[in-house]
Write a protein that holds these residues in place. Structure first.
Motif, PDB file in Angstrom:
ATOM      1  N   GLY A  41      51.865  39.902   3.451  1.00 44.78           N
ATOM      2  CA  GLY A  41      51.014  40.864   2.768  1.00 44.78           C
ATOM      3  C   GLY A  41      50.232  40.141   1.691  1.00 44.78           C
ATOM      4  O   GLY A  41      50.782  39.307   0.964  1.00 44.78           O
ATOM      5  N   LYS A  42      48.950  40.409   1.600  1.00 49.13           N
ATOM      6  CA  LYS A  42      48.129  39.784   0.560  1.00 49.13           C
ATOM      7  C   LYS A  42      47.314  40.868  -0.115  1.00 49.13           C
ATOM      8  O   LYS A  42      47.001  41.895   0.491  1.00 49.13           O
ATOM      9  CB  LYS A  42      47.231  38.698   1.132  1.00 49.13           C
ATOM     10  CG  LYS A  42      46.175  39.203   2.082  1.00 49.13           C
ATOM     11  CD  LYS A  42      45.268  38.072   2.517  1.00 49.13           C
ATOM     12  CE  LYS A  42      44.064  38.652   3.224  1.00 49.13           C
ATOM     13  NZ  LYS A  42      42.920  37.816   3.194  1.00 49.13           N
ATOM     14  N   LYS A  46      41.715  38.998  -1.514  1.00 45.56           N
ATOM     15  CA  LYS A  46      42.237  37.771  -2.121  1.00 45.56           C
ATOM     16  C   LYS A  46      42.887  36.924  -1.046  1.00 45.56           C
ATOM     17  O   LYS A  46      43.070  37.351   0.083  1.00 45.56           O
ATOM     18  CB  LYS A  46      43.229  38.100  -3.233  1.00 45.56           C
ATOM     19  CG  LYS A  46      42.569  38.811  -4.394  1.00 45.56           C
ATOM     20  CD  LYS A  46      43.447  38.836  -5.590  1.00 45.56           C
ATOM     21  CE  LYS A  46      42.695  39.491  -6.740  1.00 45.56           C
ATOM     22  NZ  LYS A  46      43.500  39.585  -7.917  1.00 45.56           N
ATOM     23  N   ARG A  47      43.269  35.741  -1.416  1.00 48.17           N
ATOM     24  CA  ARG A  47      43.925  34.832  -0.486  1.00 48.17           C
ATOM     25  C   ARG A  47      45.412  34.768  -0.776  1.00 48.17           C
ATOM     26  O   ARG A  47      45.856  35.108  -1.860  1.00 48.17           O
ATOM     27  CB  ARG A  47      43.303  33.441  -0.604  1.00 48.17           C
ATOM     28  CG  ARG A  47      41.862  33.451  -0.159  1.00 48.17           C
ATOM     29  CD  ARG A  47      41.269  32.100  -0.238  1.00 48.17           C
ATOM     30  NE  ARG A  47      39.915  32.164   0.313  1.00 48.17           N
ATOM     31  CZ  ARG A  47      39.206  31.123   0.598  1.00 48.17           C
ATOM     32  NH1 ARG A  47      39.679  29.922   0.389  1.00 48.17           N
ATOM     33  NH2 ARG A  47      38.000  31.259   1.094  1.00 48.17           N
ATOM     34  N   LEU A  48      46.148  34.301   0.215  1.00 46.15           N
ATOM     35  CA  LEU A  48      47.581  34.113   0.027  1.00 46.15           C
ATOM     36  C   LEU A  48      47.824  32.914  -0.879  1.00 46.15           C
ATOM     37  O   LEU A  48      47.099  31.928  -0.819  1.00 46.15           O
ATOM     38  CB  LEU A  48      48.269  33.879   1.369  1.00 46.15           C
ATOM     39  CG  LEU A  48      48.295  35.080   2.315  1.00 46.15           C
ATOM     40  CD1 LEU A  48      48.825  34.648   3.668  1.00 46.15           C
ATOM     41  CD2 LEU A  48      49.148  36.189   1.756  1.00 46.15           C
ATOM     42  N   VAL A  49      48.841  33.009  -1.680  1.00 42.03           N
ATOM     43  CA  VAL A  49      49.222  31.900  -2.546  1.00 42.03           C
ATOM     44  C   VAL A  49      49.809  30.799  -1.670  1.00 42.03           C
ATOM     45  O   VAL A  49      50.521  31.064  -0.702  1.00 42.03           O
ATOM     46  CB  VAL A  49      50.262  32.361  -3.588  1.00 42.03           C
ATOM     47  CG1 VAL A  49      50.717  31.208  -4.452  1.00 42.03           C
ATOM     48  CG2 VAL A  49      49.694  33.479  -4.437  1.00 42.03           C
ATOM     49  N   LYS A  50      49.480  29.562  -1.998  1.00 47.95           N
ATOM     50  CA  LYS A  50      49.981  28.429  -1.210  1.00 47.95           C
ATOM     51  C   LYS A  50      51.501  28.496  -1.101  1.00 47.95           C
ATOM     52  O   LYS A  50      52.191  28.742  -2.086  1.00 47.95           O
ATOM     53  CB  LYS A  50      49.548  27.123  -1.866  1.00 47.95           C
ATOM     54  CG  LYS A  50      49.882  25.926  -1.020  1.00 47.95           C
ATOM     55  CD  LYS A  50      49.376  24.658  -1.645  1.00 47.95           C
ATOM     56  CE  LYS A  50      49.675  23.530  -0.706  1.00 47.95           C
ATOM     57  NZ  LYS A  50      49.864  22.292  -1.349  1.00 47.95           N
ATOM     58  N   ASP A  51      52.019  28.286   0.083  1.00 47.04           N
ATOM     59  CA  ASP A  51      53.454  28.288   0.374  1.00 47.04           C
ATOM     60  C   ASP A  51      54.120  29.639   0.113  1.00 47.04           C
ATOM     61  O   ASP A  51      55.311  29.698  -0.134  1.00 47.04           O
ATOM     62  CB  ASP A  51      54.180  27.185  -0.398  1.00 47.04           C
ATOM     63  CG  ASP A  51      53.672  25.801  -0.046  1.00 47.04           C
ATOM     64  OD1 ASP A  51      53.304  25.585   1.120  1.00 47.04           O
ATOM     65  OD2 ASP A  51      53.627  24.948  -0.937  1.00 47.04           O
ATOM     66  N   ASP A  75      42.483  32.874   5.126  1.00 47.78           N
ATOM     67  CA  ASP A  75      43.377  33.758   4.383  1.00 47.78           C
ATOM     68  C   ASP A  75      44.209  33.002   3.349  1.00 47.78           C
ATOM     69  O   ASP A  75      44.786  33.598   2.461  1.00 47.78           O
ATOM     70  CB  ASP A  75      44.362  34.467   5.325  1.00 47.78           C
ATOM     71  CG  ASP A  75      43.677  35.448   6.238  1.00 47.78           C
ATOM     72  OD1 ASP A  75      42.848  36.225   5.739  1.00 47.78           O
ATOM     73  OD2 ASP A  75      43.966  35.433   7.444  1.00 47.78           O
ATOM     74  N   GLU A  76      44.319  31.692   3.519  1.00 46.32           N
ATOM     75  CA  GLU A  76      45.210  30.902   2.686  1.00 46.32           C
ATOM     76  C   GLU A  76      44.472  30.240   1.534  1.00 46.32           C
ATOM     77  O   GLU A  76      43.342  29.797   1.672  1.00 46.32           O
ATOM     78  CB  GLU A  76      45.897  29.825   3.520  1.00 46.32           C
ATOM     79  CG  GLU A  76      46.762  30.389   4.607  1.00 46.32           C
ATOM     80  CD  GLU A  76      47.345  29.309   5.499  1.00 46.32           C
ATOM     81  OE1 GLU A  76      46.658  28.288   5.717  1.00 46.32           O
ATOM     82  OE2 GLU A  76      48.462  29.500   5.978  1.00 46.32           O
ATOM     83  N   TYR A  77      45.156  30.153   0.420  1.00 44.78           N
ATOM     84  CA  TYR A  77      44.661  29.427  -0.734  1.00 44.78           C
ATOM     85  C   TYR A  77      45.149  28.005  -0.630  1.00 44.78           C
ATOM     86  O   TYR A  77      46.324  27.761  -0.336  1.00 44.78           O
ATOM     87  CB  TYR A  77      45.187  30.049  -2.029  1.00 44.78           C
ATOM     88  CG  TYR A  77      44.891  29.243  -3.243  1.00 44.78           C
ATOM     89  CD1 TYR A  77      43.623  29.282  -3.822  1.00 44.78           C
ATOM     90  CD2 TYR A  77      45.838  28.414  -3.812  1.00 44.78           C
ATOM     91  CE1 TYR A  77      43.320  28.511  -4.938  1.00 44.78           C
ATOM     92  CE2 TYR A  77      45.554  27.651  -4.932  1.00 44.78           C
ATOM     93  CZ  TYR A  77      44.298  27.708  -5.489  1.00 44.78           C
ATOM     94  OH  TYR A  77      43.995  26.960  -6.575  1.00 44.78           O
ATOM     95  N   SER A  78      44.294  27.056  -0.817  1.00 46.89           N
ATOM     96  CA  SER A  78      44.694  25.662  -0.730  1.00 46.89           C
ATOM     97  C   SER A  78      44.049  24.884  -1.876  1.00 46.89           C
ATOM     98  O   SER A  78      42.898  25.106  -2.225  1.00 46.89           O
ATOM     99  CB  SER A  78      44.262  25.057   0.598  1.00 46.89           C
ATOM    100  OG  SER A  78      44.590  23.688   0.634  1.00 46.89           O
ATOM    101  N   THR A  79      44.811  23.970  -2.427  1.00 45.87           N
ATOM    102  CA  THR A  79      44.281  23.109  -3.482  1.00 45.87           C
ATOM    103  C   THR A  79      43.809  21.777  -2.906  1.00 45.87           C
ATOM    104  O   THR A  79      43.319  20.944  -3.642  1.00 45.87           O
ATOM    105  CB  THR A  79      45.355  22.851  -4.558  1.00 45.87           C
ATOM    106  OG1 THR A  79      46.505  22.301  -3.930  1.00 45.87           O
ATOM    107  CG2 THR A  79      45.720  24.143  -5.271  1.00 45.87           C
ATOM    108  N   ARG A  80      43.969  21.593  -1.593  1.00 46.33           N
ATOM    109  CA  ARG A  80      43.540  20.355  -0.964  1.00 46.33           C
ATOM    110  C   ARG A  80      42.036  20.326  -0.808  1.00 46.33           C
ATOM    111  O   ARG A  80      41.408  21.327  -0.503  1.00 46.33           O
ATOM    112  CB  ARG A  80      44.183  20.198   0.413  1.00 46.33           C
ATOM    113  CG  ARG A  80      45.666  19.972   0.348  1.00 46.33           C
ATOM    114  CD  ARG A  80      46.224  19.793   1.720  1.00 46.33           C
ATOM    115  NE  ARG A  80      46.214  21.093   2.395  1.00 46.33           N
ATOM    116  CZ  ARG A  80      46.207  21.247   3.694  1.00 46.33           C
ATOM    117  NH1 ARG A  80      46.179  20.212   4.489  1.00 46.33           N
ATOM    118  NH2 ARG A  80      46.217  22.440   4.242  1.00 46.33           N
TER     119      ARG A  80
END
Length: 84
Positions: A41-42, A46-51, A75-80
């Protein structure tokens, strides 16, 4: 689209729905390599928090089919950083 899971219970089918917009959330699913079905669930828009851990996981023998929106990279949040 909401996520709809069908469970096979003998001669009848039973459905569980995770409705988009319920509690201000959108739902996505992931089918694992071992056949598990994970529901995320998000918050809407917004995006899903990493991991992020899934809200619920169903074992491979528990579910029969799933419809709806699968989890995608957008959908995913990534810092890469993106690689070229």
């Amino acid at each position: 689209m909401s996520v709809v899971i069908t469970f096979k219970d003998g001669d009848r089918d039973e459905e569980i729905r995770y409705e988009d917009g319920h509690e201000g959330r959108d739902y996505r699913y992931v089918i694992g390599g071992n056949g598990t079905l994970s529901i995320f669930g998000k918050e809407e828009k917004k995006r899903l928090v990493k991991d992020q851990q899934p809200d619920i996981v169903y074992g491979p023998g528990a579910w029969f089919s799933v419809e709806g929106d699968a989890l995608t990279r957008k959908d995913e949040y990534s810092t890469r950083a993106a690689s070229f």
